[in-house]
Design a protein around this motif. Structure first.
Motif, mmCIF file in Angstrom:
data_model
loop_
_atom_site.group_PDB
_atom_site.id
_atom_site.type_symbol
_atom_site.label_atom_id
_atom_site.label_comp_id
_atom_site.label_asym_id
_atom_site.label_seq_id
_atom_site.Cartn_x
_atom_site.Cartn_y
_atom_site.Cartn_z
ATOM 1 N N ASN A 1 51.139 37.105 31.928
ATOM 2 C CA ASN A 1 51.105 36.947 30.468
ATOM 3 C C ASN A 1 51.379 38.250 29.728
ATOM 4 O O ASN A 1 51.329 38.313 28.504
ATOM 5 C CB ASN A 1 49.780 36.337 30.010
ATOM 6 N N LYS A 2 51.664 39.303 30.491
ATOM 7 C CA LYS A 2 52.128 40.596 29.963
ATOM 8 C C LYS A 2 51.166 41.197 28.940
ATOM 9 O O LYS A 2 51.579 41.747 27.923
ATOM 10 C CB LYS A 2 53.519 40.455 29.347
ATOM 11 N N ASP A 3 49.862 41.122 29.249
ATOM 12 C CA ASP A 3 48.879 41.744 28.354
ATOM 13 C C ASP A 3 48.322 43.035 28.944
ATOM 14 O O ASP A 3 47.307 43.549 28.495
ATOM 15 C CB ASP A 3 47.745 40.772 28.035
ATOM 16 N N ASN A 4 49.007 43.531 29.977
ATOM 17 C CA ASN A 4 48.664 44.817 30.606
ATOM 18 C C ASN A 4 47.336 44.803 31.355
ATOM 19 O O ASN A 4 46.731 45.853 31.578
ATOM 20 C CB ASN A 4 48.671 45.958 29.576
ATOM 21 N N THR A 5 46.896 43.632 31.752
ATOM 22 C CA THR A 5 45.747 43.535 32.634
ATOM 23 C C THR A 5 45.936 42.324 33.539
ATOM 24 O O THR A 5 46.734 41.432 33.240
ATOM 25 C CB THR A 5 44.425 43.409 31.854
ATOM 26 N N VAL A 6 45.233 42.310 34.656
ATOM 27 C CA VAL A 6 45.315 41.199 35.604
ATOM 28 C C VAL A 6 43.957 40.521 35.647
ATOM 29 O O VAL A 6 42.949 41.153 35.985
ATOM 30 C CB VAL A 6 45.727 41.685 37.008
ATOM 31 N N ASP A 7 43.918 39.238 35.280
ATOM 32 C CA ASP A 7 42.643 38.535 35.248
ATOM 33 C C ASP A 7 42.859 37.048 35.528
ATOM 34 O O ASP A 7 43.951 36.627 35.948
ATOM 35 C CB ASP A 7 41.926 38.760 33.918
ATOM 36 N N SER A 8 41.814 36.253 35.289
ATOM 37 C CA SER A 8 41.854 34.829 35.630
ATOM 38 C C SER A 8 42.903 34.059 34.832
ATOM 39 O O SER A 8 43.406 33.031 35.299
ATOM 40 C CB SER A 8 40.471 34.206 35.430
ATOM 41 N N SER A 9 43.244 34.538 33.636
ATOM 42 C CA SER A 9 44.270 33.838 32.853
ATOM 43 C C SER A 9 45.628 33.916 33.535
ATOM 44 O O SER A 9 46.424 32.974 33.460
ATOM 45 C CB SER A 9 44.347 34.410 31.437
ATOM 46 N N ASP A 10 45.903 35.021 34.206
ATOM 47 C CA ASP A 10 47.153 35.140 34.961
ATOM 48 C C ASP A 10 47.145 34.195 36.158
ATOM 49 O O ASP A 10 48.153 33.539 36.455
ATOM 50 C CB ASP A 10 47.345 36.583 35.438
ATOM 51 N N ALA A 11 46.019 34.116 36.844
ATOM 52 C CA ALA A 11 45.900 33.197 37.978
ATOM 53 C C ALA A 11 46.114 31.755 37.525
ATOM 54 O O ALA A 11 46.776 30.956 38.209
ATOM 55 C CB ALA A 11 44.538 33.349 38.645
ATOM 56 N N ALA A 12 45.560 31.409 36.355
ATOM 57 C CA ALA A 12 45.710 30.052 35.829
ATOM 58 C C ALA A 12 47.168 29.719 35.549
ATOM 59 O O ALA A 12 47.646 28.620 35.866
ATOM 60 C CB ALA A 12 44.873 29.894 34.557
ATOM 61 N N LYS A 13 47.914 30.665 34.974
ATOM 62 C CA LYS A 13 49.325 30.421 34.682
ATOM 63 C C LYS A 13 50.124 30.241 35.970
ATOM 64 O O LYS A 13 51.053 29.421 36.025
ATOM 65 C CB LYS A 13 49.897 31.583 33.856
ATOM 66 N N ILE A 14 49.768 31.021 36.983
ATOM 67 C CA ILE A 14 50.465 30.877 38.266
ATOM 68 C C ILE A 14 50.202 29.501 38.867
ATOM 69 O O ILE A 14 51.113 28.846 39.399
ATOM 70 C CB ILE A 14 50.034 31.996 39.226
ATOM 71 N N LEU A 15 48.967 29.018 38.788
ATOM 72 C CA LEU A 15 48.637 27.702 39.336
ATOM 73 C C LEU A 15 49.331 26.583 38.558
ATOM 74 O O LEU A 15 49.766 25.584 39.146
ATOM 75 C CB LEU A 15 47.124 27.503 39.340
ATOM 76 N N VAL A 16 49.457 26.732 37.240
ATOM 77 C CA VAL A 16 50.184 25.745 36.443
ATOM 78 C C VAL A 16 51.653 25.711 36.869
ATOM 79 O O VAL A 16 52.262 24.643 37.020
ATOM 80 C CB VAL A 16 50.052 26.062 34.940
#
Length: 253
Positions: free
Chosen positions: A224-239
């Motif tokens: 999501n290009k917000d300069n951090t790696v967290d659960s929201s990135d994992a969620a987008k990958i799973l979608v």
């Protein structure tokens, strides 16, 4: 937090609108200088048998691990050359010729890995197998083979692509600076294993433990290009992964 150390890599990628290097055989490149001769590691080279050479062009901004081995009736993968070469130069390797018939043959294999680029990583090895005619029987048949490498950030299903493939001249584009968002483990597929890596990284960061990702993997994980790696990135990958499984139109947007 520690993730800010990766911002420099992201900025460098943004600024890299063109490949970081050019084909050094092109006009104005390293072809204007004499190739640097590389010393062989093989202990029994006969100068009288040398009837060919290999020239390797290493682009600016990277170094290269180059090895040449040969197969013959006496040896299997016998080490001939092995060297780490700096960028921005051409390098020449003397090669002995053989009849390449019956019990008098040599099949040479060259392997080249590039190190560096935006993410300071090592590429998958490019390899090629060739032979050189016998210099004693064919004194006028000196053969020069050239391998010119470039580095870019182009999307490809492979780490490198051969852009020119002639008998004695090859040009190879190594996509060392390309990042596929969501492909955290670098296997060219976006699936649950990538999401799992994101969650592991997130757990490490919030507990102030060392990152488990390389700088390139970190950029791929920050979907999501917000300069951090967290659960929201994992969620987008799973979608994305779910859409790819169900015939949908997967996207990281």
């Amino acid at each position: 937090m520690r993730h800010f150390k990766y911002l420099a890599a992201a900025a460098a990628l943004t600024l890299a609108a063109a490949p970081i290097s050019m084909n050094v055989f092109a006009e104005g490149g390293a072809s204007n200088t004499e190739p640097v001769k590389v010393e062989a590691v093989c202990e029994h080279i006969n100068p009288a048998d040398i009837n060919g050479s290999v020239v390797v062009a290493v682009p600016e901004g990277v170094s290269a691990n180059v090895s040449i081995v040969y197969e013959s009736p006496e040896y299997d993968a016998h080490k001939y050359y092995e060297s780490t070469l700096e960028g921005g130069k051409n390098y020449s390797f003397d090669i002995e010729g053989r009849d390449n018939i019956g019990d008098d043959y040599r099949n040479y294999t060259i392997s080249v890995e590039l190190n560096g680029g935006v993410y300071d990583i090592t590429s998958e090895a490019y390899t090629d197998t060739f032979s050189i005619p016998d210099g004693n029987d064919n004194p006028d048949s000196f053969c020069e083979k050239s391998y010119a490498f470039t580095v870019d950030d182009r999307e490809s299903s492979s780490e490198w692509d051969v852009t020119l493939d002639e008998e004695n001249k090859k040009e190879i584009a190594v996509h060392l600076d390309y990042v596929k968002l969501g492909d955290v483990n670098g296997d060219t597929v976006i699936d649950a294993s990538d999401a799992n890596l994101v969650l592991v990284e997130y757990a490490m960061l919030i507990t102030d433990r060392p990152s488990v990702l390389t700088s390139k993997s970190y950029i791929a994980a920050d979907v999501n290009k917000d300069n951090t790696v967290d659960s929201s990135d994992a969620a987008k990958i799973l979608v994305y992964y779910a859409a790819s499984l169900t015939g949908g139109n997967p996207t990281m947007e």
